[in-house]
Structure formats: C-alpha cells, structure tokens
Design a protein around this motif. Structure first.
Motif, PDB file in Angstrom:
ATOM      1  N   SER A 298      17.727 -11.048   5.416  1.00 24.72           N
ATOM      2  CA  SER A 298      16.501 -10.283   5.148  1.00 24.72           C
ATOM      3  C   SER A 298      15.998 -10.561   3.735  1.00 24.72           C
ATOM      4  CB  SER A 298      16.758  -8.787   5.333  1.00 24.72           C
ATOM      5  OG  SER A 298      15.595  -8.046   5.031  1.00 24.72           O
ATOM      6  N   PHE A 299      16.905 -10.548   2.760  1.00 20.96           N
ATOM      7  CA  PHE A 299      16.545 -10.852   1.373  1.00 20.96           C
ATOM      8  C   PHE A 299      15.972 -12.268   1.247  1.00 20.96           C
ATOM      9  CE2 PHE A 299      19.545  -7.550  -0.629  1.00 20.96           C
ATOM     10  CZ  PHE A 299      18.488  -6.762  -1.044  1.00 20.96           C
ATOM     11  N   HIS A 300      16.633 -13.224   1.901  1.00 17.75           N
ATOM     12  CA  HIS A 300      16.172 -14.611   1.808  1.00 17.75           C
ATOM     13  C   HIS A 300      14.808 -14.785   2.485  1.00 17.75           C
ATOM     14  CE1 HIS A 300      19.516 -16.555  -0.175  1.00 17.75           C
ATOM     15  NE2 HIS A 300      20.375 -15.954   0.629  1.00 17.75           N
ATOM     16  N   GLN A 301      14.609 -14.103   3.600  1.00 15.08           N
ATOM     17  CA  GLN A 301      13.313 -14.212   4.284  1.00 15.08           C
ATOM     18  C   GLN A 301      12.199 -13.598   3.430  1.00 15.08           C
ATOM     19  OE1 GLN A 301      13.279 -13.134   8.396  1.00 15.08           O
ATOM     20  NE2 GLN A 301      11.048 -13.245   8.566  1.00 15.08           N
ATOM     21  N   GLU A 302      12.482 -12.443   2.821  1.00 20.29           N
ATOM     22  CA  GLU A 302      11.507 -11.818   1.925  1.00 20.29           C
ATOM     23  C   GLU A 302      11.138 -12.767   0.778  1.00 20.29           C
ATOM     24  OE1 GLU A 302      12.815  -8.069   0.406  1.00 20.29           O
ATOM     25  OE2 GLU A 302      13.379  -7.338   2.379  1.00 20.29           O
TER      26      GLU A 302
ATOM     27  N   MET B 296      19.210 -18.924   9.456  1.00 15.89           N
ATOM     28  CA  MET B 296      17.822 -18.877   9.914  1.00 15.89           C
ATOM     29  C   MET B 296      17.178 -20.244   9.709  1.00 15.89           C
ATOM     30  SD  MET B 296      15.996 -16.560   6.984  1.00 15.89           S
ATOM     31  CE  MET B 296      15.804 -17.121   5.288  1.00 15.89           C
ATOM     32  N   GLU B 297      16.084 -20.461  10.439  1.00 17.18           N
ATOM     33  CA  GLU B 297      15.398 -21.745  10.419  1.00 17.18           C
ATOM     34  C   GLU B 297      14.040 -21.588   9.750  1.00 17.18           C
ATOM     35  OE1 GLU B 297      14.096 -25.244  13.610  1.00 17.18           O
ATOM     36  OE2 GLU B 297      14.639 -23.238  14.319  1.00 17.18           O
TER      37      GLU B 297
ATOM     38  N   LEU C 235      12.921 -11.797  -6.866  1.00 18.20           N
ATOM     39  CA  LEU C 235      12.166 -12.589  -5.900  1.00 18.20           C
ATOM     40  C   LEU C 235      11.895 -11.835  -4.591  1.00 18.20           C
ATOM     41  CD1 LEU C 235      10.869 -15.379  -5.665  1.00 18.20           C
ATOM     42  CD2 LEU C 235      13.053 -16.256  -4.826  1.00 18.20           C
ATOM     43  N   PRO C 236      12.887 -11.171  -3.994  1.00 21.76           N
ATOM     44  CA  PRO C 236      12.636 -10.454  -2.735  1.00 21.76           C
ATOM     45  C   PRO C 236      11.623  -9.314  -2.896  1.00 21.76           C
ATOM     46  CG  PRO C 236      14.995 -10.751  -3.113  1.00 21.76           C
ATOM     47  CD  PRO C 236      14.305 -11.111  -4.385  1.00 21.76           C
TER      48      PRO C 236
END
Length: 383
Positions: A77-81, A137-138, A173-174
């Motif tokens: 979730s953090f990386h996607q944000e 995730m992709e 960043l997130p």
C-alpha cells in the motif's frame, strides 16, 4: 587529539570519499543507460512491430515487478501510494525535461496544443499498478512504441530508487504519510498560537519566574523595534498614496541610511544644479542629462530595495516575537497554569492531547514505511 581519533578521522574521510564516488558512478551509469535506450536503433523486426503498433490502437507495454519482504498489506500500500504520488510523477517529468529526445519519444504521440501544460497528467496515465501476489505488485508502463515503454520503465526504476534514498521524515513520499504529517503540523500550529494568547493573558502575574520576566523584557524591546518599522512603512504608504515628492523617502532613516542612497541623492542634486548652468556646451549638457537619468534609476532601485529590506526585517522581528511568546509559555510553571482558568487554556489542553496522538500516529506509520524502504526490490520482468 588522540592517535586513535586521528586514525578514525582518516578512515571516515576515506569512507565518505568512496561513498561519494559510488553515488556518482551510480548516477553516471543510470544516465548512460537512459541515453543508450533513447539512442538505440530498433532492429528490422522491431521496426515492423513498432510500425504495426503505431498504426493500431494497441499500446506497447513493459512490466516492472516490485517485491516486498514484508507481506503485510501496508507494505505494498505504501509503495503504491508512492508510485501514484504527485511528487513521484513530478520527479519523472523533471527527469524527462533534461532529455528532450526522451520526452519527445514518450509524450509526443499523446500531446497536442489542446493538452499542452498537462504533460504530468499524461505521463501518470501511462503508468498503472495492479496486485500480483501477497508481497508483490506489477507496474505497467505503456508507450506508443516498445522503445518508449522501455524508456519509461527505466525512468521509473531510476527515479523511484533515487527518491526512496533521498526521502526524509519531513518530506515523505507516500500520500497517507503526507496527510498524517500535515494534520500533525496543522494541529501543532494551533497549539503554538494558543500558547501566545495564554501567555499574554497571564502576563504580569506575581508568580512569574525570572526566566519568564527576562523573555517578556526581550518581547517589549522587539515591540519597540516593530512599532518603529511600522511607522516608517506607514509613512512610505502615505507618500505613495498622496503622490508626494519622492525626496520625502530620503527623510525616512532606514531608506536614507541604506547602502549608498545618501551618496546617490547628493550626486543627483549636484548634477541637477549643473544642468541649470547656461554656460555648458552641448556635449557636457548631454553628459549631465545622461548621468542624471542613470543616477535617478539607480537611486530608485536602491529605495525600492530598502523598502523590501524593511518589510523583511519586520517579518523577521514578528517571527522572533512569536517564538519568544511561545518560549514564555513553556517557562510558565505548572502551578501557575493550574491556577489560570479560561476557555483558551482548556482548549489548549485538549489540542495538546490530540497533537500528541497525531504525532504518535505519524511516527508509527513512518517507522513502518522505513522498514518497507529497506526491504523491497524493483526490477523489469524478464521476457
């Protein structure tokens, strides 16, 4: 200095040198790889494929994989944000601006005069994210051609790793961390403003400590300086509104004493007196007029700068006063505060608890994010 301290200092210096060299090598390698991707000529089969793609509605796609050693939901979730954040998209666009060829390759097929100025939005639309597994995730990078999609994927890898490395707790960043930090800072500002109000309400009580009295003395001195500047600024405003003689500005001490204002004013007066001399020949008169114009412009520039300096000085003094007022509150004893009754103090105590909770929420989330930053891998999926 002890011998072991000298040795430690030498080792530290060498380590810093090699680390700086390492970062520079990484930067050069990344930049060269980007240039290589842009300049790489596609093979004949690639040209045919790209020609087909360019004449159809099919987009070229390159997949990136982000793996996390942390399987909890918050990690991905953090990386996607972060990958979806405005900060990250802006970083990609800034990198593209450094390479017009790369920018043209990635964005030109999707831009027009109608879309000019929306390049960041267009760039973000070329990136999509979908879950792959519990810890993976992709990231799909789209392009009008394989080369464009491949270049975009390289940009994403390079910039994401760089932003992760350079990120600080004061500028996360997130998106969720940014929101938590902004909430905490907003509440903290409200609490600090209440400190100023409460310390003014308690001002002058017999129970004040020596520290508080000393701080209040500094505040009084600042008030005198601020009021003096305000008087000067009001006079400046009056001269401007009533369109008085610009020479009136020279009677205001901070302007008169700024840089070489006085010298310029004296020179200008002398030149204007020379202009009245009828015995001057044409060449000399022209030179006098030329110098009058040049000195007038320079004097006007200096006056404007002096006024700006005064405004800056007032802003600085007001900030100092604010900090001293907050410090005065922090030095007020608990017993003195306990004996004070009022809605502002009650409100302060409530906000204080909310601030502490907001701070804890941000720090806890930031610790989770720190663990995520040290346990991920972003790479291009093998074909």
């Amino acid at each position: 200095m002890q011998p072991w301290q000298c040795i430690a200092l030498i080792i530290l210096t060498i380590a810093v040198f090699f680390y700086a060299s390492y970062l520079d090598d990484i930067k050069q390698t990344a930049e060269s790889s980007l240039v290589a991707l842009v300049e790489e000529k596609p093979s004949s089969s690639d040209e045919a494929t790209e020609s087909e793609k360019n004449t159809s509605t099919t987009w070229a796609e390159i997949s990136l994989i982000l793996n996390s050693d942390i399987v909890d939901d918050y990690a991905l979730s953090f990386h996607q944000e972060s990958l979806d954040s405005e900060k990250f998209h802006s970083s990609l666009f800034e990198e593209l601006n450094k390479s017009p060829i790369a920018k043209d390759l990635i964005l030109r097929p999707f831009t027009s005069e109608l879309l000019e100025g929306n390049e960041i939005e267009i760039l973000s639309s070329l990136i999509s994210i979908r879950p792959r597994s519990s810890g993976s995730m992709e990231i799909i990078c789209k392009g009008h051609s394989t080369r464009a999609a491949n270049l975009l994927s390289e940009l994403i890898i390079r910039n994401y790793n760089r932003l992760i490395t350079l990120e600080s707790s004061d500028s996360p960043l997130p998106t969720s961390l940014i929101e938590k930090l902004e909430k905490f800072r907003k509440l903290e500002t409200q609490m600090e403003d209440l400190k100023i109000i409460i310390q003014e309400e308690i001002n002058g009580t017999p129970e004040e400590s020596v520290e508080v009295m000393a701080i209040r003395s500094e505040i009084m001195q600042l008030d005198d300086d601020i009021n003096q500047f305000k008087e000067h600024l009001l006079r400046i405003d009056e001269i401007h509104k009533e369109q008085l003689d610009p020479k009136e500005f020279l009677h205001i001490p901070p302007i008169r004493d700024f840089s070489n204002v006085s010298q310029l004013a004296d020179i200008l007066d002398q030149l204007k007196s020379m202009r009245l001399d009828n015995s001057l020949n044409e060449f000399t008169r022209n030179q006098v007029e030329k110098n009058i114009l040049e000195n007038s412009k320079e004097l006007e520039k200096q006056v404007v700068t002096a006024i700006d300096e005064m405004k800056t000085a007032v802003a600085g003094l007001l900030q100092q006063k604010k900090e001293l007022q907050q410090a005065a509150f922090d030095h007020i004893s608990e017993s003195n505060l306990a004996s004070t009754k009022g809605k502002n103090l009650e409100k302060f105590n409530k906000i204080k608890q909310i601030v502490l909770e907001a701070k804890k929420q941000y720090e806890d989330a930031n610790l989770q994010w720190l663990s995520c930053k040290s346990s991920y891998r972003l790479y291009r999926e093998a074909n």
